[in-house]
Structure formats: C-alpha cells, structure tokens
Scaffold this motif. Structure first.
Motif, mmCIF file in Angstrom:
data_model
loop_
_atom_site.group_PDB
_atom_site.id
_atom_site.type_symbol
_atom_site.label_atom_id
_atom_site.label_comp_id
_atom_site.label_asym_id
_atom_site.label_seq_id
_atom_site.Cartn_x
_atom_site.Cartn_y
_atom_site.Cartn_z
ATOM 1 N N THR A 35 0.833 -1.212 0.000
ATOM 2 C CA THR A 35 0.000 0.000 0.000
ATOM 3 C C THR A 35 0.865 1.259 0.000
ATOM 4 N N GLU A 36 2.006 1.206 0.715
ATOM 5 C CA GLU A 36 2.918 2.361 0.737
ATOM 6 C C GLU A 36 3.503 2.620 -0.647
ATOM 7 N N ILE A 37 3.870 1.568 -1.355
ATOM 8 C CA ILE A 37 4.507 1.724 -2.667
ATOM 9 C C ILE A 37 3.498 2.163 -3.722
ATOM 10 N N THR A 38 2.327 1.551 -3.715
ATOM 11 C CA THR A 38 1.340 1.810 -4.774
ATOM 12 C C THR A 38 0.458 3.012 -4.500
ATOM 13 N N GLY A 39 0.282 3.343 -3.234
ATOM 14 C CA GLY A 39 -0.650 4.413 -2.880
ATOM 15 C C GLY A 39 -2.094 3.957 -2.844
ATOM 16 N N TYR A 40 -2.346 2.662 -3.027
ATOM 17 C CA TYR A 40 -3.708 2.138 -2.964
ATOM 18 C C TYR A 40 -4.207 2.155 -1.526
ATOM 19 N N LYS A 41 -5.516 2.324 -1.371
ATOM 20 C CA LYS A 41 -6.113 2.186 -0.044
ATOM 21 C C LYS A 41 -5.984 0.741 0.426
ATOM 22 N N HIS A 42 -5.931 0.569 1.728
ATOM 23 C CA HIS A 42 -5.727 -0.770 2.287
ATOM 24 C C HIS A 42 -6.813 -1.736 1.826
ATOM 25 N N VAL A 43 -8.068 -1.271 1.825
ATOM 26 C CA VAL A 43 -9.171 -2.150 1.439
ATOM 27 C C VAL A 43 -9.076 -2.526 -0.044
ATOM 28 N N THR A 44 -8.658 -1.553 -0.892
ATOM 29 C CA THR A 44 -8.492 -1.836 -2.321
ATOM 30 C C THR A 44 -7.371 -2.839 -2.558
ATOM 31 N N CYS A 45 -6.259 -2.614 -1.869
ATOM 32 C CA CYS A 45 -5.109 -3.507 -2.026
ATOM 33 C C CYS A 45 -5.456 -4.924 -1.565
ATOM 34 N N THR A 46 -6.185 -5.021 -0.460
ATOM 35 C CA THR A 46 -6.599 -6.323 0.060
ATOM 36 C C THR A 46 -7.476 -7.053 -0.947
ATOM 37 N N ARG A 47 -8.417 -6.338 -1.549
ATOM 38 C CA ARG A 47 -9.333 -6.950 -2.507
ATOM 39 C C ARG A 47 -8.585 -7.458 -3.741
ATOM 40 N N LEU A 48 -7.650 -6.653 -4.241
ATOM 41 C CA LEU A 48 -6.883 -7.048 -5.414
ATOM 42 C C LEU A 48 -5.965 -8.234 -5.118
#
Length: 405
Positions: A35-48
């Motif tokens: 999440t730190e590297i991509t800037g994605y929200k935690h919930v978005t990153c988890t889903r992906l």
C-alpha cells in the motif's frame, strides 16, 4: 489470468499486474508495504491481492513474524502457476530449460552441436524437448507462457534471423527465422534476444533485484560480451554492439584481432584466442595432455581444451591464466566507465580452474586506487544455464513488467 496482463489492459488489470510484479520482486512482502509503494487504499489492495490469491498466482508464505498478535500475511508468487521454456543456442551447445515462475530449473536437456546440427535439426530438437518436458512433468500446454531464445551471435530481432552464423558447425542457419519456425510448431509466444543481455537480466531478477539497480554481466566464450542493468532497466542498443567489450584495446602493440585492430581483448581472452595460443605453444614443443588425444595439433578444438582444463593440464592452465589476466584488465576498465554496484562473471570459462579467481584479483588490484569503490565481483550462480534462464525471464517480463522500448 497472467496471460491477460500483456498489451492494453483495463485499469483494474493494470493494478493487478502492478501488485503481482511487486510481489514477484519483493516477496515475501506485507500488504502494508504494498500500500505504501502503490498508494492504494488498504481495502483496495486487500481486494486485489485476494483476487490474485483466488487465481492461484500468489499465496501467503506463512513466514511473517508476529509482534504479539496474529501473524501478518506475507505474499509470494506461486512458482507453479505457469511455466516457461528458456533456450540458449550457441555453436557449442543448445540448452533447453523448463522453468517455473521463480526461474528455478524444473528440468533440462542439452544438445552438443556438431556437423549434423543444422538449423532445422536444432530447432526440431528444441521443439521435441518442449513436448517431452511438458509430458514428463504432467504440465498442460495452457500452463506454458511461452518460449524465450537467447543467441550469442548478432541477430535481426525483427526477422528472428542470425545475421552471420558462420561459426556453427553445420549449415542451414542462413535466413532461418527462428521465431516463426518455433511458433508454428509449438503454438506459443516465442521471443528472441541477445544472450548476454538475457544473462544480465536473469542474474538481476533472480539474485540481485532487491539489492541493486546497477549491475553488469560479463562473459568470455566464443566472444567477449557484457550486458548492463542501469537503474533497474536492461540497456539495449540498436547498433548491435553486444561484443564491444571484446574490442576494448588492452595492448596497443598487441596481437592482431579478427576485427583488424591490434590488442583487442578478444584476441587474448576469448575461446578462439585460447585455442590458438594452445596450438601455437604445442607447435613449439610445449608438453600437454592433449598430445595423447589428438593426431594433429591443428585438430584441437574447444571441447578438447575444456576437457583438459578439468584434468588440470599445465599448459592449458597457463594459457587460461594469461587470458584471465587480460580479461581482468578489460573488466577494470569497464568498471571505471560504468561504475556498477555488482559485476557478475559468467560464460564457459568461469567454472573452470583459475579463470574467475585471476579475473577477480586482477580487476580488484586495479581498483585499489579508489578505496571507496565497493563493487562486488561475483561468479555467476548458473554459468552454464544463465542465458537460458534469462530467455525464460524475458517471457515472464513480457506479461508482468512495463518494458521500455
């Protein structure tokens, strides 16, 4: 799903591709790092990430250390989700590797090149190996991402043709489109590139991706070549100067090189140069184990010399030690120019007695003038297979990495 990552993709697929690439590079890796590297929200990153898990592309390695509560998820790629074929074609051997997605060798086949190894014979051998390796390991064709080919001769990548295949021991290579030929038989993606570039790519991806973005791979075989990773990208050139290191001058009053100049590194440290020097010294009555194995000194070939090195033949060791000294001089010049963090030495001679040790010592002695230079000179971990591993890596990169033109 991995095959869907190639070409133009939707924003969601691009995000999945990015996360897979990061897990491939950094794994085992925590979701917080991603999440730190991509800037994605935690919930978005988890889903992906969950989608990649469901597709069987990544999984939790289970090696995360707990800080008192539940163990964190540590993601890694699943190496057996798909498979790759990596091939190296030279005038000495053709190597065919079955690789998993971590570029680990599942199985291999090798063909010693001789007078029967025409272009079609060799490519038919490669195709037959693909069929046999997949069958032997019960791998369905759908699980094969593609085939990468590495060649050390100059190639026209637009047509898949080796430009000057005069060093091959058999005919049938002129105007042979290697890519088309293999695609028609194997019905899969086929890519081709310079073998030294692919060796640099494999060493970087497999061993040093987390450690540095600046690496040079050098090799002494039929020619002397280098491949460069700069800021994490493989440096390619359109001028086909992959053998330029071999024409670095190490003695302006030295031996005549095949290019017409004098004192090129190729004239001292390549396999043809070593063979010529062994023959020259034997004609001057120097003693060698080879005298009992051949009828005529001029019949000595590279295989004879490589076998003699394994037997620690004094004459061949002496010649190789001299060749390694000059190679070390050339390598230090290259380091002065490119300033890499890591230099990986590969090629046919590296596993043989003396060569790597003399090269490394000679180069380091010349670098002592710069005490703050901490370049590492390392022996290739897979000297005989690294080009073929890089060829397989080229296939995987096509699907997972953003390749610059």
């Amino acid at each position: 799903m991995l095959k869907q990552f190639a070409g133009l993709t939707s924003p969601k697929t691009k995000s999945l591709k990015l996360l897979y690439s990061l897990v491939r590079k950094l794994g085992p890796v925590r979701i917080n790092t991603l999440t730190e590297i991509t800037g994605y929200k935690h919930v978005t990153c988890t889903r992906l990430l969950d989608e990649l898990v469901q597709e069987g592309l990544i999984y939790d390695s289970g090696i995360g250390e707990s800080s008192g509560g539940r163990k964190p998820l540590m993601y890694v790629i699943k190496p057996g989700a798909y498979y790759l074929i990596g091939v190296e074609i030279t005038n000495l051997y053709t190597t065919v590797l079955l690789l998993d997605l971590k570029l680990d060798i599942v199985d291999s086949e090798k063909l010693r090149m001789d007078s029967q190894c025409t272009g079609e014979y060799t490519l038919n051998f490669v195709s037959r190996c693909v069929d046999e390796l997949l069958s032997k390991h019960n791998i369905q064709r759908e699980k094969l991402l593609g085939m990468g080919i590495g060649v050390l001769d100059t190639i026209d990548k637009e047509t898949g043709v080796i430009i000057n295949p005069h060093l091959f021991p058999a005919a049938g290579w002129d105007n042979l489109n290697i890519v088309d030929y293999l695609q028609q038989y194997n019905h899969t993606n086929v890519f081709i590139d310079n073998g030294t570039n692919l060796a640099a790519l494999a060493e970087y991806r497999k061993n040093y991706w987390k450690e540095t973005d600046n690496l040079v791979f050098v090799s002494s075989d039929m020619g002397i070549r280098c491949g460069t990773i700069l800021q994490g990208r493989l440096v390619r050139n359109k001028m086909e100067m992959d053998d330029a290191m071999g024409h670095m001058v190490v003695d302006i009053h030295g031996r005549r090189c095949s290019c017409g100049s004098f004192g090129c590194l190729h004239a001292y440290s390549s396999l043809p140069a070593i063979r010529n020097e062994v023959v020259r010294r034997m004609k001057r009555d120097r003693v060698s184990f080879l005298q009992d194995r051949i009828n005529d000194v001029d019949d000595i070939d590279f295989h004879h010399i490589l076998d003699a090195l394994e037997q620690e033949d004094p004459l061949c060791l002496e010649v190789v030690k001299d060749a390694a000294y000059y190679f070390g001089i050339g390598l230090s010049n290259l380091i002065f120019l490119l300033r890499p963090d890591i230099v990986v030495c590969g090629g046919t001679l590296v596993p043989k007695p003396l060569f790597y040790e003399v090269v490394s010592e000679t180069a380091k002695n010349r670098l002592m003038h710069y005490p703050k230079s901490h370049v590492q000179i390392i022996k290739s971990t897979a000297a005989y297979n690294i080009v073929a591993q890089g060829a397989g890596c080229m296939v995987l990169d096509y699907f997972t990495e953003e390749i610059l033109p």
